[in-house]
Design a protein around this motif. Structure first.
Motif, PDB file in Angstrom:
ATOM      1  N   ILE A 112       3.997  -2.537   5.837  1.00  0.00           N
ATOM      2  CA  ILE A 112       4.751  -1.589   4.925  1.00  0.00           C
ATOM      3  C   ILE A 112       3.635  -1.464   3.872  1.00  0.00           C
ATOM      4  N   TYR A 113       3.174  -0.526   3.433  1.00  0.00           N
ATOM      5  CA  TYR A 113       2.414   0.152   2.505  1.00  0.00           C
ATOM      6  C   TYR A 113       2.674   0.817   1.083  1.00  0.00           C
ATOM      7  N   THR A 140      -2.460  -0.032   0.127  1.00  0.00           N
ATOM      8  CA  THR A 140      -2.152  -1.124   0.474  1.00  0.00           C
ATOM      9  C   THR A 140      -1.555  -1.972   0.823  1.00  0.00           C
ATOM     10  N   LEU A 141      -1.467  -3.189   2.374  1.00  0.00           N
ATOM     11  CA  LEU A 141      -1.002  -3.141   3.046  1.00  0.00           C
ATOM     12  C   LEU A 141       0.491  -4.632   2.057  1.00  0.00           C
ATOM     13  N   TYR A 142       1.564  -4.578   1.880  1.00  0.00           N
ATOM     14  CA  TYR A 142       2.727  -5.248   1.785  1.00  0.00           C
ATOM     15  C   TYR A 142       2.353  -6.401   2.321  1.00  0.00           C
ATOM     16  N   THR A 143       2.160  -7.741   1.431  1.00  0.00           N
ATOM     17  CA  THR A 143       2.088  -8.863   2.092  1.00  0.00           C
ATOM     18  C   THR A 143       2.830 -10.126   0.761  1.00  0.00           C
ATOM     19  N   LYS A 148       5.249   3.421  -4.874  1.00  0.00           N
ATOM     20  CA  LYS A 148       5.871   4.035  -3.626  1.00  0.00           C
ATOM     21  C   LYS A 148       5.548   3.341  -2.425  1.00  0.00           C
ATOM     22  N   ALA A 149       6.395   3.411  -1.556  1.00  0.00           N
ATOM     23  CA  ALA A 149       6.182   2.877  -0.287  1.00  0.00           C
ATOM     24  C   ALA A 149       6.332   3.552   0.968  1.00  0.00           C
ATOM     25  N   PHE A 150       6.005   3.626   2.451  1.00  0.00           N
ATOM     26  CA  PHE A 150       6.576   3.751   3.362  1.00  0.00           C
ATOM     27  C   PHE A 150       6.614   2.786   4.305  1.00  0.00           C
TER      28      PHE A 150
END
Length: 170
Positions: free
Chosen positions: A77-78, A91-94, A106-108
């Motif tokens: 998820i970015y 940014t990569l969600y961690t 906002k994310a996808f």
């Protein structure tokens, strides 16, 4: 299930996953093979759009954001926090992160052999409650607040009220 229309076009029906279809054209006598060919059809699923959990902090000005998707792992998820559409360079969600009042997230979601998800969006809006006032008129005590829809918690021993204190509805 394959079907043939009046013009001789063959329709292979619904294909729900990666499938290899091999077809042959045979003369009416059933013995002579005119042609044979194979084609692999790859059907991709689409990642589910990310969902946000936004938990306001006690200060009312910040919140912790968690992002998830129902697409089975592994999935990436970015996200962005400036209102711009995210890309795979974002940014990569961690782990959960903090946003401030007015920030738009906002994310996808991205997964190998899947189509990217739609972009999800949320804006954190802090809700501050105005300071309540106490009005005393002879033996009548009333509470008021400029913020609509609040409940009043109170004590009569000088301690700070909590959600377990006595309550007056709005």
């Amino acid at each position: 299930i394959a079907t043939v229309d009046a013009n001789g076009a063959v329709t292979a029906g619904n294909v729900a996953e990666t499938t290899t279809i091999t077809i042959q054209a045979v003369k009416d006598d059933g013995t002579t093979v005119v042609t044979s060919t194979s084609v692999t059809i790859i059907v991709k699923a689409k990642c589910a759009a990310p969902e946000f959990e936004i938990v306001p902090a006690e200060d009312g000005n910040t919140a912790t954001v968690s992002i998830s998707t129902s697409t089975q792992a592994p999935v990436s998820i970015y996200y962005t926090t400036n209102g711009n559409d995210p890309t795979t360079q974002s940014t990569l969600y961690t782990a959960p992160f903090t946003v401030t009042n007015g920030q738009t997230i906002k994310a996808f979601a991205v997964k190998q052999d899947y189509y990217d998800s739609n972009i999800s969006s949320a804006t954190f809006t802090a809700v501050k409650v105005a300071t309540p006032t106490i009005n005393i008129n002879q033996s009548n005590i009333t509470f008021s607040c400029a913020t609509q829809g609040v409940s009043f918690y109170y004590t009569t021993d000088g301690s700070v009220p909590t959600e377990y204190s006595q309550i007056l509805g709005y």
